[in-house]
Design an enzyme around this catalytic site. Structure first.
Site, short mmCIF file in Angstrom:
data_model
loop_
_atom_site.label_atom_id
_atom_site.label_comp_id
_atom_site.label_asym_id
_atom_site.label_seq_id
_atom_site.Cartn_x
_atom_site.Cartn_y
_atom_site.Cartn_z
N ASN A 1 42.10 38.77 27.04
CA ASN A 1 41.19 37.66 27.31
C ASN A 1 39.82 37.96 26.70
OD1 ASN A 1 39.48 35.74 28.41
ND2 ASN A 1 40.22 35.98 30.52
N CYS B 1 34.24 31.65 30.26
CA CYS B 1 35.41 31.50 29.37
C CYS B 1 35.56 30.09 28.82
CB CYS B 1 36.69 31.92 30.08
SG CYS B 1 36.70 33.65 30.54
N HIS C 1 43.04 28.57 26.28
CA HIS C 1 42.33 29.81 26.60
C HIS C 1 43.37 30.89 26.88
CE1 HIS C 1 39.64 32.72 28.12
NE2 HIS C 1 39.92 32.54 29.40
O1 UT7 Z 1 39.39 33.86 31.86
C1 UT7 Z 1 38.95 33.45 33.10
C2 UT7 Z 1 40.07 32.96 33.90
N1 UT7 Z 1 40.84 34.06 34.42
C3 UT7 Z 1 42.10 33.87 34.70
O2 UT7 Z 1 42.63 32.80 34.47
C4 UT7 Z 1 42.86 34.97 35.40
C5 UT7 Z 1 43.72 34.40 36.49
N2 UT7 Z 1 44.44 35.38 37.25
C6 UT7 Z 1 45.45 36.14 36.75
O3 UT7 Z 1 45.70 36.09 35.56
C7 UT7 Z 1 46.25 36.98 37.69
O4 UT7 Z 1 45.97 36.63 39.03
C8 UT7 Z 1 46.06 38.52 37.50
C9 UT7 Z 1 46.66 38.96 36.19
C10 UT7 Z 1 44.58 38.83 37.52
C11 UT7 Z 1 46.74 39.29 38.62
O5 UT7 Z 1 48.11 38.93 38.68
P1 UT7 Z 1 48.80 38.57 40.07
O6 UT7 Z 1 50.21 38.34 39.82
O7 UT7 Z 1 48.00 37.43 40.66
O8 UT7 Z 1 48.64 39.91 40.88
P2 UT7 Z 1 47.89 40.17 42.27
O9 UT7 Z 1 46.41 40.08 42.09
O10 UT7 Z 1 48.52 39.31 43.30
O11 UT7 Z 1 48.28 41.69 42.53
C12 UT7 Z 1 49.63 42.08 42.78
C13 UT7 Z 1 49.66 43.58 42.99
C14 UT7 Z 1 48.60 44.08 43.97
O12 UT7 Z 1 49.16 45.11 44.74
P3 UT7 Z 1 49.66 44.83 46.26
O13 UT7 Z 1 48.43 44.33 46.98
O14 UT7 Z 1 50.71 43.77 46.12
O15 UT7 Z 1 50.13 46.14 46.69
C15 UT7 Z 1 47.54 44.67 43.05
O16 UT7 Z 1 46.80 45.69 43.67
O17 UT7 Z 1 49.41 44.26 41.75
C16 UT7 Z 1 48.38 45.23 41.94
N3 UT7 Z 1 47.64 45.38 40.68
C17 UT7 Z 1 47.99 46.24 39.71
N4 UT7 Z 1 49.00 47.12 39.60
C18 UT7 Z 1 49.07 47.83 38.46
C19 UT7 Z 1 46.54 44.70 40.30
N5 UT7 Z 1 46.15 45.11 39.06
C20 UT7 Z 1 47.03 46.06 38.69
C21 UT7 Z 1 47.17 46.85 37.53
N6 UT7 Z 1 48.21 47.71 37.45
N7 UT7 Z 1 46.31 46.75 36.47
#
Ligand code: UT7
Length: 323
Positions: free
Chosen positions: A280, A114, A250
């Site tokens: 993204n 990225c 980004h």
């Molecule tokens: O371009 C390269 C660089 N990339 C980035 O900068 C991405 C950086 N990371 C992020 O943007 C975020 O961490 C994400 C958007 C990927 C995830 O957001 P988050 O607030 O960090 O969520 P999380 O991974 O902590 O997940 C929270 C919950 C989990 O459930 P439990 O374990 O709390 O029960 C996930 O399983 O949300 C769940 N979850 C979803 N639920 C519904 C994860 N993906 C989804 C989904 N729909 N698509």
């Protein structure tokens, strides 16, 4: 006066097909609400079969050349950044060269996930400053739809396809004022490879490769490292956030974009956001956002624009540009 790399034209290309969050919600365990709240994404564009990395890169390049009032004969180098090329080789650069009818110079691809566009811009700027090239197409083009794991809801909803390009020309000083690329800063940390990667490659016939991301970990690194990269860009030029007209970040997650903007003390009106409509697009996200804000008249000649990106590797960096 020292030679500078002038951003003579910017262009973008987005595939026709749009996929909304609601469409995902019908297929996997997710919701429009979750995706919007956690990422700011509302929809993304996905490439059809003919919309390959090279095809989209060439289309974005045509738009950038048009905007610059330039043509294929003005191009002597092509430097695309991509993680999703059509082939291992020839490079995307050479496919674009042939598609545009460029008959001189050279081209090669840059691989920095990225952060690829910032890396490619840095390389192109160095080549222009040292007289190795005078008209460089710098491209970010990606078809992440080809490497997404459609069963993994934690990644497949986050990405989109598209391409952006800038045409850089050698500014001779006279008449170009203080326009151009003022600085670029690149960073990488290979021991963080395991938090964002593709688990295969063309050299691995057993594995075509899917994107894997430990989002929370990447998020944590992104905010700190991007803030550090933009502060470096400003201090290297003796400038402060108040001097910045536009932050073009980004487009991975609106929460990361807001956090970096807040750290800089930049009002939201001075931050270009496309993640809501593009998601993204990896190396394409910064030039696509730049193309949009240039085309609609927000970013104008003379504006000071700060670019930043972070991606798999980890790789990250920033660039400061006077348009
Ligand atoms: O371009 C390269 C660089 N990339 C980035 O900068 C991405 C950086 N990371 C992020 O943007 C975020 O961490 C994400 C958007 C990927 C995830 O957001 P988050 O607030 O960090 O969520 P999380 O991974 O902590 O997940 C929270 C919950 C989990 O459930 P439990 O374990 O709390 O029960 C996930 O399983 O949300 C769940 N979850 C979803 N639920 C519904 C994860 N993906 C989804 C989904 N729909 N698509």
């Amino acid at each position: 006066m020292q030679t500078r790399s002038i951003l003579a034209g910017v262009g973008g290309y987005l595939p026709e097909r749009v996929m909304t969050n609601a469409e995902f919600a019908g297929r996997i365990e997710t919701s429009d609400e979750w995706i919007r709240e956690r990422t700011g994404i509302g929809q993304r564009h996905f490439a059809s079969e003919h919309e390959t990395c090279a095809y989209m890169g060439a289309e974005a390049s045509r738009a950038a050349l048009r905007a610059a009032g330039a043509g294929p004969d003005d191009v002597d180098a092509i430097i695309p950044a991509t993680a999703t090329p059509d082939q291992a080789f020839p490079s995307t650069a050479l496919h674009v060269q042939a598609a545009l009818g460029v008959t001189r110079g050279f081209g090669f691809d840059v691989s920095a996930a990225c952060a690829g566009f910032i890396y490619a811009l840095s390389v192109a700027d160095a080549m222009i400053r040292t007289g190795q090239a005078t008209g460089v197409l710098v491209i970010g083009s990606e078809v992440y739809s080809r490497i997404l794991n459609w069963q993994d809801r934690t990644t497949c909803v986050l990405f989109g396809d598209g391409a952006g390009a800038v045409f850089l020309t050698a500014g001779a000083g006279e008449g170009s004022g203080d326009r151009g690329v003022l600085s670029t800063h690149l960073r990488a940390q290979g021991d963080l490879a395991n938090i964002l990667y593709v688990d295969g490659a063309v050299g691995r016939p057993d594995r075509p490769g899917h994107l894997v991301m430990h989002g929370r970990e990447v998020f944590r690194h992104a905010v700190g490292k991007l803030a550090e990269a933009v502060e470096l860009a400003l201090s290297a030029n003796g400038l402060s956030p108040a001097d910045v007209d536009w932050l073009v970040p980004h487009q991975a997650n609106l929460r990361i974009i807001d956090a970096v903007g807040r750290k800089l003390g930049l009002p939201k009106e001075r931050v270009v956001v496309t993640v809501d409509r593009h998601a993204n697009t990896s190396a394409a996200s910064v030039p696509l956002a730049l193309a949009e804000a240039t085309r609609d008249g927000r970013i104008r000649r003379g504006d000071l624009v700060l670019l930043e990106a972070l991606g798999g590797g980890l790789t990250w960096g920033s660039a400061l540009v006077r348009m």
